[in-house]
Write an enzyme that holds these catalytic residues in place. Structure first.
Site, PDB file in Angstrom:
ATOM      1  N   LYS A 242       0.821  -1.262  -0.024  1.00  0.00           N
ATOM      2  CA  LYS A 242       0.014   0.021  -0.023  1.00  0.00           C
ATOM      3  C   LYS A 242       1.030   1.391   0.093  1.00  0.00           C
ATOM      4  O   LYS A 242       1.720   1.459   0.866  1.00  0.00           O
ATOM      5  CB  LYS A 242      -1.111  -0.056   1.083  1.00  0.00           C
ATOM      6  CG  LYS A 242      -1.660   1.476   1.445  1.00  0.00           C
ATOM      7  CD  LYS A 242      -2.811   1.247   2.784  1.00  0.00           C
ATOM      8  CE  LYS A 242      -3.215   2.590   2.997  1.00  0.00           C
ATOM      9  NZ  LYS A 242      -4.177   2.728   4.004  1.00  0.00           N
ATOM     10  N   ASP A 247      -2.530   9.901   4.188  1.00  0.00           N
ATOM     11  CA  ASP A 247      -3.764   9.694   4.247  1.00  0.00           C
ATOM     12  C   ASP A 247      -4.446  10.648   5.159  1.00  0.00           C
ATOM     13  O   ASP A 247      -4.224  10.608   6.477  1.00  0.00           O
ATOM     14  CB  ASP A 247      -3.991   8.209   4.821  1.00  0.00           C
ATOM     15  CG  ASP A 247      -5.475   7.928   4.907  1.00  0.00           C
ATOM     16  OD1 ASP A 247      -6.161   8.556   4.523  1.00  0.00           O
ATOM     17  OD2 ASP A 247      -5.829   6.846   5.580  1.00  0.00           O
ATOM     18  N   LYS A 254      -9.710  12.912   8.853  1.00  0.00           N
ATOM     19  CA  LYS A 254      -9.328  12.282  10.103  1.00  0.00           C
ATOM     20  C   LYS A 254      -9.122  13.590  11.170  1.00  0.00           C
ATOM     21  O   LYS A 254      -8.480  14.481  10.668  1.00  0.00           O
ATOM     22  CB  LYS A 254      -7.883  11.661  10.085  1.00  0.00           C
ATOM     23  CG  LYS A 254      -7.844  10.088   9.158  1.00  0.00           C
ATOM     24  CD  LYS A 254      -6.465   9.750   9.227  1.00  0.00           C
ATOM     25  CE  LYS A 254      -6.362   8.269   8.362  1.00  0.00           C
ATOM     26  NZ  LYS A 254      -7.039   7.389   9.244  1.00  0.00           N
ATOM     27  N   ASP A 266       1.535   5.978   5.897  1.00  0.00           N
ATOM     28  CA  ASP A 266       0.603   5.023   5.286  1.00  0.00           C
ATOM     29  C   ASP A 266       0.981   4.544   4.018  1.00  0.00           C
ATOM     30  O   ASP A 266       0.401   3.810   3.251  1.00  0.00           O
ATOM     31  CB  ASP A 266      -0.737   5.969   4.990  1.00  0.00           C
ATOM     32  CG  ASP A 266      -2.211   4.958   5.179  1.00  0.00           C
ATOM     33  OD1 ASP A 266      -1.901   4.159   5.910  1.00  0.00           O
ATOM     34  OD2 ASP A 266      -3.023   5.436   4.694  1.00  0.00           O
ATOM     35  N   ASP A 325     -12.025   7.149   3.981  1.00  0.00           N
ATOM     36  CA  ASP A 325     -10.950   7.025   4.959  1.00  0.00           C
ATOM     37  C   ASP A 325     -10.483   5.566   4.547  1.00  0.00           C
ATOM     38  O   ASP A 325      -9.438   4.997   4.904  1.00  0.00           O
ATOM     39  CB  ASP A 325     -10.872   7.478   6.128  1.00  0.00           C
ATOM     40  CG  ASP A 325      -9.745   7.305   6.776  1.00  0.00           C
ATOM     41  OD1 ASP A 325      -8.600   7.370   6.260  1.00  0.00           O
ATOM     42  OD2 ASP A 325      -9.821   7.545   8.193  1.00  0.00           O
ATOM     43  N   GLU A 327      -9.302   3.916   2.179  1.00  0.00           N
ATOM     44  CA  GLU A 327      -8.834   4.047   0.709  1.00  0.00           C
ATOM     45  C   GLU A 327      -7.689   3.136   0.305  1.00  0.00           C
ATOM     46  O   GLU A 327      -7.679   2.685  -0.766  1.00  0.00           O
ATOM     47  CB  GLU A 327      -8.224   5.480   0.527  1.00  0.00           C
ATOM     48  CG  GLU A 327      -6.725   5.678   1.200  1.00  0.00           C
ATOM     49  CD  GLU A 327      -6.757   5.467   2.550  1.00  0.00           C
ATOM     50  OE1 GLU A 327      -7.746   5.439   3.439  1.00  0.00           O
ATOM     51  OE2 GLU A 327      -5.499   5.100   3.133  1.00  0.00           O
ATOM     52  N   ARG A 329      -7.671  -0.106   0.845  1.00  0.00           N
ATOM     53  CA  ARG A 329      -8.295  -1.323  -0.030  1.00  0.00           C
ATOM     54  C   ARG A 329      -8.845  -1.062  -1.222  1.00  0.00           C
ATOM     55  O   ARG A 329      -8.837  -1.831  -2.228  1.00  0.00           O
ATOM     56  CB  ARG A 329      -9.370  -1.851   0.838  1.00  0.00           C
ATOM     57  CG  ARG A 329     -10.639  -0.790   1.185  1.00  0.00           C
ATOM     58  CD  ARG A 329     -11.703  -1.270   2.446  1.00  0.00           C
ATOM     59  NE  ARG A 329     -11.113  -1.051   3.387  1.00  0.00           N
ATOM     60  CZ  ARG A 329     -11.718  -1.422   4.745  1.00  0.00           C
ATOM     61  NH1 ARG A 329     -12.870  -2.058   4.675  1.00  0.00           N
ATOM     62  NH2 ARG A 329     -11.281  -1.036   5.783  1.00  0.00           N
TER      63      ARG A 329
HETATM   64  N1  BES Z   1      -4.386   4.208   7.158  1.00  0.00           N
HETATM   65  C1  BES Z   1      -5.282   4.115   7.701  1.00  0.00           C
HETATM   66  C2  BES Z   1      -5.309   2.865   8.743  1.00  0.00           C
HETATM   67  C3  BES Z   1      -4.317   3.109  10.034  1.00  0.00           C
HETATM   68  C4  BES Z   1      -4.686   3.450  11.309  1.00  0.00           C
HETATM   69  C5  BES Z   1      -2.831   2.979   9.473  1.00  0.00           C
HETATM   70  C6  BES Z   1      -3.793   3.664  12.212  1.00  0.00           C
HETATM   71  C7  BES Z   1      -1.947   3.361  10.738  1.00  0.00           C
HETATM   72  C8  BES Z   1      -2.510   3.435  11.916  1.00  0.00           C
HETATM   73  C9  BES Z   1      -6.573   3.401   7.053  1.00  0.00           C
HETATM   74  O1  BES Z   1      -6.445   3.934   5.707  1.00  0.00           O
HETATM   75  C10 BES Z   1      -7.799   3.913   7.490  1.00  0.00           C
HETATM   76  O2  BES Z   1      -8.004   4.946   7.825  1.00  0.00           O
HETATM   77  N2  BES Z   1      -8.727   2.912   7.711  1.00  0.00           N
HETATM   78  C11 BES Z   1      -9.895   3.112   8.376  1.00  0.00           C
HETATM   79  C12 BES Z   1     -10.796   2.158   7.884  1.00  0.00           C
HETATM   80  C13 BES Z   1     -12.378   2.404   8.354  1.00  0.00           C
HETATM   81  C14 BES Z   1     -12.750   3.835   7.778  1.00  0.00           C
HETATM   82  C15 BES Z   1     -13.191   1.019   7.928  1.00  0.00           C
HETATM   83  C16 BES Z   1      -9.934   2.643  10.074  1.00  0.00           C
HETATM   84  O3  BES Z   1      -9.290   1.750  10.497  1.00  0.00           O
HETATM   85  O4  BES Z   1     -10.510   3.615  10.877  1.00  0.00           O
HETATM   86 ZN    ZN Z   2      -7.747   5.817   5.434  1.00  0.00          ZN
HETATM   87 ZN    ZN Z   3      -4.687   4.560   4.891  1.00  0.00          ZN
END
Ligand code: BES
Ligand code: ZN
Ligand code: ZN
Length: 476
Positions: A242, A247, A254, A266, A325, A327, A329
């Site tokens: 990834k 992000d 966020k 990220d 967020d 993103e 996937r």
């Molecule tokens: N990049 C984040 C995940 C992340 C969280 C990485 C903490 C490193 C540390 C990812 O893109 C994300 O924001 N995921 C969301 C998904 C949700 C919206 C289903 C999450 O985990 O909150």
């Molecule tokens: Zn995200």
């Molecule tokens: Zn992310």
């Protein structure tokens, strides 16, 4: 920082610290090497330290416990590094009495010293280099030399991963990431092809393009290939990382503190893949490996994709976006679908994918989800134990698929409140048709406070794991 195999005690004017890693059996032999005897209770107790002075020499002993593992030696190397720097020593001369018996310890010790010496100070106006700049490991022989070289390659590859993670997005845009991949390709000797925006559009990589809509910087898709003359494997192993270079969450923005503020990290999955392929090329691995890096930032710009959008992905399937967020996937799905054309033997993706994975196992663990067979999974788990980047398997049961059902598209890009790391994995599974392993490295890729040789900030997690796994590939 350098680690050198030294058959003899070096003649040097450098400010030198003698170090002995003492394990129970060999306690006397190691200290005898320096003709300084640790006190009666000089502890071989795990982690116990003693500083001894005699004839102007200083000996640091670190107790290794009864049955020390490789990780204990990495950590001991870190302790010695800290102490040397605290007291201004430039050189460590290290004795480890059982090093000839178990040469993998020399690899681990080298990793520990070199990774502890990592610094990212290109943006400091007055950067001070650490005092300690080399370690001489007492011993001799080609096998030991090779073990140290392996540790050196793993540490350098990990530093590449750390550098990429630590670099902010103002310099490390998707295009800059691709340029760096290209230059690593030239330096280490692997092939690189970069697909730019026009090509990505022509290929209809809808997931990658959707995430990129809110950005003014174009996306890239980098393809790395290490193909040895007579590869051990007939079909390639593909590593997918990834590459979200930042992000913000997009319109599902966020919050800043402890959430967005480190999201330059990220692209930790991409960093792991790039670092590992550099190391494998340098080690002249005879395994055929391809790396795929979809890259973009995720921003809430004027044309940003919105919750409610339906996106047609590279494989022709559709996704209803309910949270911008989620993103990672979206871009990984296109890369996983792109991987099909290579008829791969195995695909491993690494991604800082979900906060839910961090909630589940915290920073020490890496959740793994897989359709690959048991032997591939257990080989990867074993590599994880060796390098101490440990995996824990989560299921991909059918029920999780129901949580991704959309009213108007083939899938939605988020599940519910439950099992967030798994629904992310389940989403990705739909884009694969080959043996596949997904690793969620959101927890271990970044440290807010120092953690032994892993340091602070970007850890480079995944680099040693992939390197170790590929080097052992098919040889279990
Ligand atoms: N990049 C984040 C995940 C992340 C969280 C990485 C903490 C490193 C540390 C990812 O893109 C994300 O924001 N995921 C969301 C998904 C949700 C919206 C289903 C999450 O985990 O909150
Ligand atoms: Zn995200
Ligand atoms: Zn992310």
């Amino acid at each position: 920082m350098k680690a050198i195999l030294a058959p003899d005690f070096p003649k040097t004017d450098k400010n030198t610290l003698l170090v002995a890693f003492l394990s129970e059996e060999f306690a006397n032999q190691t200290s005898a090497l320096f003709s300084i005897a640790p006190s009666e209770n000089a502890a071989t107790d795990s982690g116990k330290r003693q500083l001894l002075n005699q004839d102007g020499k200083t000996l640091l002993t670190i107790g290794m416990g009864a049955k020390p593992n490789a990780e204990a030696f990495r950590k001991a190397a870190h302790q010695a590094t800290q102490l040397a720097n605290d007291y201004g020593y430039e050189l460590i001369v290290l004795a480890v009495a059982d090093i000839e018996q178990d040469r993998s310890l020399a690899t681990a010790i080298t990793e520990g010293f070199l990774l502890s010496g990592y610094q990212f100070n290109i943006y400091k106006s007055e950067a001070k280099a650490a005092d300690l700049n080399s370690v001489h490991i007492l011993g001799s022989g080609d096998a030991l030399e090779a073990a140290i070289e392996t540790g050196r390659i793993m540490a350098d590859a990990t530093s590449i991963g750390r550098d990429l993670v630590n670099e902010p997005v103002i310099t490390l845009t998707a295009e800059e990431l691709s340029r760096r991949i290209r230059s690593y390709g030239e330096q280490y000797g692997f092939e690189v092809e970069v697909l730019h925006k026009a090509k990505i559009q022509a290929l209809k990589m809808g997931g990658l393009l959707a995430v990129n809509l809110g950005s003014i910087d174009p996306p890239t898709f980098s393809i790395m290939e290490h193909k040895p003359a007579n590869p051990r494997n007939e079909k390639p192993v593909i590593l997918v990382g990834k590459g979200v270079v930042y992000d913000t969450g997009g319109l599902s923005l966020k919050p800043t503190a402890n959430s967005m503020d480190f999201m330059k990290a990220d692209m930790g999955g991409a960093a792991a893949v790039v670092g590992a392929i550099c190391g494998l090329a340098e080690a002249k691995s005879d395994v055929w490996v391809i790396g795929l890096i979809p890259a973009t930032d995720n921003r809430p710009g004027q044309n940003a994709y919105v919750p409610g959008d339906v996106i047609e992905m590279y494989d022709g399937s559709t996704v209803e976006v309910l949270n911008t967020d989620a993103e990672g996937r979206m871009i990984l799905a296109d890369a996983l679908a792109y991987a099909k054309q290579y008829d791969p033997e195995l695909v491993i993706d690494l991604a800082t994918l979900t906060g839910a994975s961090v909630v589940a196992v915290g920073s020490p663990g890496i959740p793994m989800m897989a359709t690959a067979d048991e032997s591939q999974k257990s080989a990867l788990k074993a590599a994880g134990e060796t390098v101490y980047e440990r995996l824990v398997e989560f299921p991909l049961w059918e029920e999780y698929k129901d949580m991704l059902k959309s009213d108007i598209a083939d899938q939605k890009n988020i599940g519910g409140r439950e099992a967030g790391a798994i629904t992310a994995g389940k989403f990705l599974e739909a884009f694969t048709d080959y043996p596949w392993i997904h690793l969620d490295i959101a927890g271990p890729s970044w440290r807010f406070s120092p953690d032994s040789y892993r340091g602070k900030n970007g850890t480079g997690v995944g680099v040693r794991l992939l390197f170790q796994f590929i080097q052992q590939y098919g040889q279990a």
